[in-house]
Write an enzyme that holds these catalytic residues in place. Structure first.
Site, PDB file in Angstrom:
ATOM      1  N   THR A 135     -83.195  54.596 -76.874  1.00  0.00           N
ATOM      2  CA  THR A 135     -83.398  55.252 -75.580  1.00  0.00           C
ATOM      3  C   THR A 135     -84.775  54.916 -75.036  1.00  0.00           C
ATOM      4  O   THR A 135     -85.739  54.848 -75.785  1.00  0.00           O
ATOM      5  CB  THR A 135     -83.259  56.785 -75.676  1.00  0.00           C
ATOM      6  OG1 THR A 135     -83.525  57.368 -74.402  1.00  0.00           O
ATOM      7  CG2 THR A 135     -84.217  57.391 -76.685  1.00  0.00           C
ATOM      8  N   ASP A 137     -86.075  56.925 -72.851  1.00  0.00           N
ATOM      9  CA  ASP A 137     -86.647  58.245 -72.578  1.00  0.00           C
ATOM     10  C   ASP A 137     -87.455  58.803 -73.745  1.00  0.00           C
ATOM     11  O   ASP A 137     -88.235  59.742 -73.565  1.00  0.00           O
ATOM     12  CB  ASP A 137     -85.541  59.240 -72.226  1.00  0.00           C
ATOM     13  CG  ASP A 137     -84.921  58.975 -70.869  1.00  0.00           C
ATOM     14  OD1 ASP A 137     -85.555  58.276 -70.060  1.00  0.00           O
ATOM     15  OD2 ASP A 137     -83.809  59.464 -70.618  1.00  0.00           O
ATOM     16  N   MET A 182     -88.097  56.823 -64.965  1.00  0.00           N
ATOM     17  CA  MET A 182     -86.986  57.525 -65.591  1.00  0.00           C
ATOM     18  C   MET A 182     -87.543  58.675 -66.430  1.00  0.00           C
ATOM     19  O   MET A 182     -88.718  58.685 -66.791  1.00  0.00           O
ATOM     20  CB  MET A 182     -86.176  56.570 -66.459  1.00  0.00           C
ATOM     21  CG  MET A 182     -85.394  55.533 -65.662  1.00  0.00           C
ATOM     22  SD  MET A 182     -84.468  54.400 -66.722  1.00  0.00           S
ATOM     23  CE  MET A 182     -83.539  53.486 -65.484  1.00  0.00           C
ATOM     24  N   GLY A 183     -86.666  59.623 -66.750  1.00  0.00           N
ATOM     25  CA  GLY A 183     -87.075  60.783 -67.534  1.00  0.00           C
ATOM     26  C   GLY A 183     -86.391  62.021 -67.006  1.00  0.00           C
ATOM     27  O   GLY A 183     -86.926  62.711 -66.147  1.00  0.00           O
ATOM     28  N   ARG A 184     -85.177  62.276 -67.502  1.00  0.00           N
ATOM     29  CA  ARG A 184     -84.371  63.390 -67.002  1.00  0.00           C
ATOM     30  C   ARG A 184     -85.028  64.731 -67.305  1.00  0.00           C
ATOM     31  O   ARG A 184     -85.238  65.562 -66.438  1.00  0.00           O
ATOM     32  CB  ARG A 184     -82.972  63.326 -67.616  1.00  0.00           C
ATOM     33  CG  ARG A 184     -82.057  64.484 -67.244  1.00  0.00           C
ATOM     34  CD  ARG A 184     -80.658  64.240 -67.753  1.00  0.00           C
ATOM     35  NE  ARG A 184     -80.094  63.040 -67.152  1.00  0.00           N
ATOM     36  CZ  ARG A 184     -79.497  63.007 -65.964  1.00  0.00           C
ATOM     37  NH1 ARG A 184     -79.381  64.126 -65.252  1.00  0.00           N
ATOM     38  NH2 ARG A 184     -79.016  61.875 -65.480  1.00  0.00           N
TER      39      ARG A 184
END
Length: 402
Positions: A135, A137, A182-184
């Site tokens: 990932t 993330d 990115m980075g929920r």
């Protein structure tokens, strides 16, 4: 236990995901017991439909080329499985005498791997299941870091450094630049932009992460202060930043993705509109988007090597009789940097998230502290030398017509 082997890739690709595939292939072909080695086309799609590739037929040159090619060579697919569909997957495996299953993915994928392992037990089918972490993330628990993150962190830091050099060329331009990473739910990638701040001659980025409640008023104040100091302003925001109630910014305009999660991306545009409306400054946005996870030319050699070794470790664990585990990278030392590859229970990893540590984030300066810089710096070391053809990268992939 003897039988055949199935490998699948899942979720969003990374620059180094194919290194894990190659590591599994290399180790599986050495020694006995693995039988035929299959790859599931498009991840869960191939698993659901019994649509496999015979990877043993791959030319050796293809394996070698995959190690410097981004994107998931086997293909991937976002899909939320039901229990009945998991049973269907196992029946397809039974029909091919699949006894070893290696699943490369993030925390959602580890949940699927755990479901498959548990359902196989319930169905009385002897199946070894090993997860391989992946990932950008870096939100997987049970591991010091995940392969894919180091390269994405290096890309983000390089991107911000390049932008900051451009900003420095035009001081007093009334320009505000907002970079969206990115980075929920986790701010590891946005935090990595702080690596660019090591160059004292450039403007240090203001960093905003999902773990810290976002205030629009404070953001505008931060922008004014930085502009007054440097003649420009530079902010890096995670796509998943939320206000103090936990609400995503511009939530009303966000749709859901195929697995039911908010389809993030675009918060930088929302913030730029606020800057333009509320200040006398002009905002522009930079969205590296999927380039963060596919930028092979900026990838980290250490990241690629660790992804490869994680694939090899997965096969070693399987041969040692382990199942229901994910390969974990455990940091032994910082100086010199060294890791070991250890098994961690899939149940402990599945659908859990590791957030950015609050003690590493400075809310006052919108920056990160030294412990994070010490943590991430070893992960971005070294370069992957990508062969070129006629001035462009000579990438390779796997033909689905095999």
């Amino acid at each position: 236990m003897r039988g055949n082997c199935l490998i699948a890739q899942s979720g969003g690709p990374t620059a180094v995901i194919n290194n894990s595939l190659c590591g599994i292939l290399k180790q599986a072909l050495e020694g006995n017991g693995m039988g035929q080695i299959y790859g599931a086309k498009r991840g869960i799609y191939g698993m659901l439909n019994g649509d496999y590739l015979n990877l043993a037929n791959l030319p050796r040159v293809t394996w070698d080329n995959l190690r410097f090619s981004p994107g998931a060579a086997l293909g991937s697919w976002r899909y939320k499985l039901t229990v009945e569909e998991v049973s269907c997957i196992i029946e397809h495996m039974r029909s091919r005498d699949i006894r070893y299953f290696f699943y490369i993915g993030g925390n959602g994928s580890m949940q699927v791997a755990y479901m498959i392992e548990q359902q196989a037990k319930d169905m009385g089918y002897d199946l070894t299941v090993i997860g391989v972490p992946k990932t950008v993330d870096n939100d997987l628990t049970g591991t010091d870091h995940a392969p894919g993150f180091g390269s994405a962190a290096k890309f983000v830091a390089t991107c911000v450094l390049d932008i900051a050099m451009d900003i420095r060329s035009l001081p007093g331009s009334k320009r505000v630049t907002i970079v969206e990473t990115m980075g929920r739910n986790a701010g590891w990638l946005a935090a990595s932009s702080a690596l660019a701040g090591g160059c004292e001659s450039i403007i240090p980025p203001l960093i905003y992460i999902p773990e810290d409640p976002f205030s629009t008023d404070q953001f505008l104040q931060d922008i004014h202060v930085q502009y007054g100091r440097y003649g420009s302003a530079l902010a890096v925001v995670s796509e998943g930043i939320r206000d103090h109630t936990g609400r995503l910014l511009a939530e009303e305009s966000i749709a859901n993705d195929p697995v039911g999660r908010p389809q993030l991306g675009g918060v930088s545009t929302y913030l730029s509109q606020i800057v333009n409306a509320e200040t006398g400054l002009q905002a522009r946005t930079v969205l590296p988007s999927i380039w963060q996870r596919s930028g092979m030319l900026f990838s980290s050699k250490r990241d690629a090597d660790e992804a490869f070794q994680a694939g090899k470790a997965a096969v070693q664990f399987a041969r040692a009789g382990k199942t229901g585990v994910m390969v974990s990278l455990q940091r032994i030392s910082h100086h010199p940097y060294k890791v070991s590859y250890e098994p961690v229970s899939l149940q402990e990893v599945a659908m859990r998230e590791r957030l950015f540590p609050s003690e590493w984030y400075d809310r006052r300066t919108r920056s990160v502290d030294t412990p994070f810089i010490e943590y991430v710096t070893p992960l971005i070391q070294g370069e992957v030398f990508v062969p070129m053809n006629n001035g462009l990268p000579a990438y390779n992939t796997i033909s689905f017509s095999m």
